[in-house]
Design an enzyme around this catalytic site. Structure first.
Site, PDB file in Angstrom:
ATOM      1  N   ASP A 124      46.097  43.138  33.433  1.00 22.43           N
ATOM      2  CA  ASP A 124      46.564  43.051  34.813  1.00 22.43           C
ATOM      3  C   ASP A 124      47.426  44.277  35.113  1.00 22.43           C
ATOM      4  O   ASP A 124      47.469  45.228  34.335  1.00 22.43           O
ATOM      5  CB  ASP A 124      47.368  41.760  35.016  1.00 22.43           C
ATOM      6  CG  ASP A 124      48.679  41.798  34.255  1.00 22.43           C
ATOM      7  OD1 ASP A 124      48.792  42.591  33.301  1.00 22.43           O
ATOM      8  OD2 ASP A 124      49.601  41.056  34.623  1.00 22.43           O
TER       9      ASP A 124
ATOM     10  N   LYS B 273      39.355  40.075  34.511  1.00 21.48           N
ATOM     11  CA  LYS B 273      40.735  39.774  34.123  1.00 21.48           C
ATOM     12  C   LYS B 273      41.009  38.275  34.131  1.00 21.48           C
ATOM     13  O   LYS B 273      41.576  37.734  33.184  1.00 21.48           O
ATOM     14  CB  LYS B 273      41.708  40.519  35.044  1.00 21.48           C
ATOM     15  CG  LYS B 273      43.166  40.186  34.814  1.00 21.48           C
ATOM     16  CD  LYS B 273      43.645  39.197  35.843  1.00 21.48           C
ATOM     17  CE  LYS B 273      44.996  38.604  35.439  1.00 21.48           C
ATOM     18  NZ  LYS B 273      45.441  37.649  36.455  1.00 21.48           N
TER      19      LYS B 273
END
Length: 218
Positions: A143, A125
DNA sequence: CTCCCGATAT
DNA sequence: ATATCAGGAG
């Protein structure tokens, strides 16, 4: 079995509206260069952008390069970021990450997702955020917000973040791919909130598959 | 899977 | 009092 999903025209309409509401979306993390962006994103794990910015505002006045971060040292860094959750491991990772940049990458932030992921404290991420925001790549950094919005709306359902990321790569059309993850994160943060979603002021409420539509406050 | 962990909203 | 916040590593 795949859960219900939005159709391609619905998805195009969804991003058209989000883009109209916010033509130039931008990260709310504050930074002055690629290195500071990388550090800010590492610090932002399980913390709010507001909280991270409060700490980095002073830190980034004097620390603008990995060399300067190494010179600052782990204990001094902890004092700067002690108001952020998980500060012990984050401080350790940021120092180790900075040492690796100096030792192996000429002090520069790598422009490659796999190389970024090898850095301490940098997962998929975080690497995707840097690739998108620093280098303009069409990556989707999934996220907590994007995971929630992807599942609720029916845009990209999935039981883990990698499945949602693959769904976004497949379904988000041009010309929205570059900024899609910013629109989704801001939508998730301010409208499609985890605790109290404000569906009554959502611009895609008629498209969204989320069932428990929150009634407008009286 | 668990652990890491302070600030803020509810 | 508890859930949540731009997750990652062991």
């Amino acid at each position: 079995m795949a859960s219900r999903q939005l159709t391609r025209p619905q998805i195009f309409e969804m991003f058209s509206r989000l883009a109209e509401a916010n033509p130039a979306p931008r990260t709310e993390l504050e930074y002055g260069n690629d290195y500071q962006l990388l550090v800010a994103v590492v610090l932002s794990a399980q913390a709010t952008d507001v909280g991270v910015n409060k700490a980095t505002r002073k830190l980034f006045e004097t620390v603008k390069t990995p060399e300067q971060m190494v010179a600052l040292g782990e204990e001094a860094l902890k004092q700067h970021i002690k108001t952020i959750g998980l500060f012990n491991t984050k401080a350790k990772n940021v120092i180790a990450l900075s040492e690796a940049l100096v030792a192996n990458h000429g002090g520069e932030v790598p422009r490659d997702r796999d190389t970024l992921t090898e850095l301490p404290g940098v997962g998929r991420k975080t690497a995707n955020v840097v690739m998108n925001t620093a280098f303009g790549e069409e990556t989707f950094a999934v996220d907590t917000h994007i995971f929630r919005v992807g599942n609720r709306t029916g845009l990209a359902p999935g039981k883990n973040v990698l499945i949602v990321e693959k769904g976004l790569e497949k379904k988000v059309p041009q010309p929205f791919r570059r900024d899609a993850h910013h629109w989704l994160i801001l939508h998730g943060r301010y409208v499609c909130k985890a605790r109290k979603p404000e569906c009554w002021r959502c611009v895609i409420e008629d498209i969204c598959l989320f069932r428990d539509k929150t009634p407008a406050p009286t």
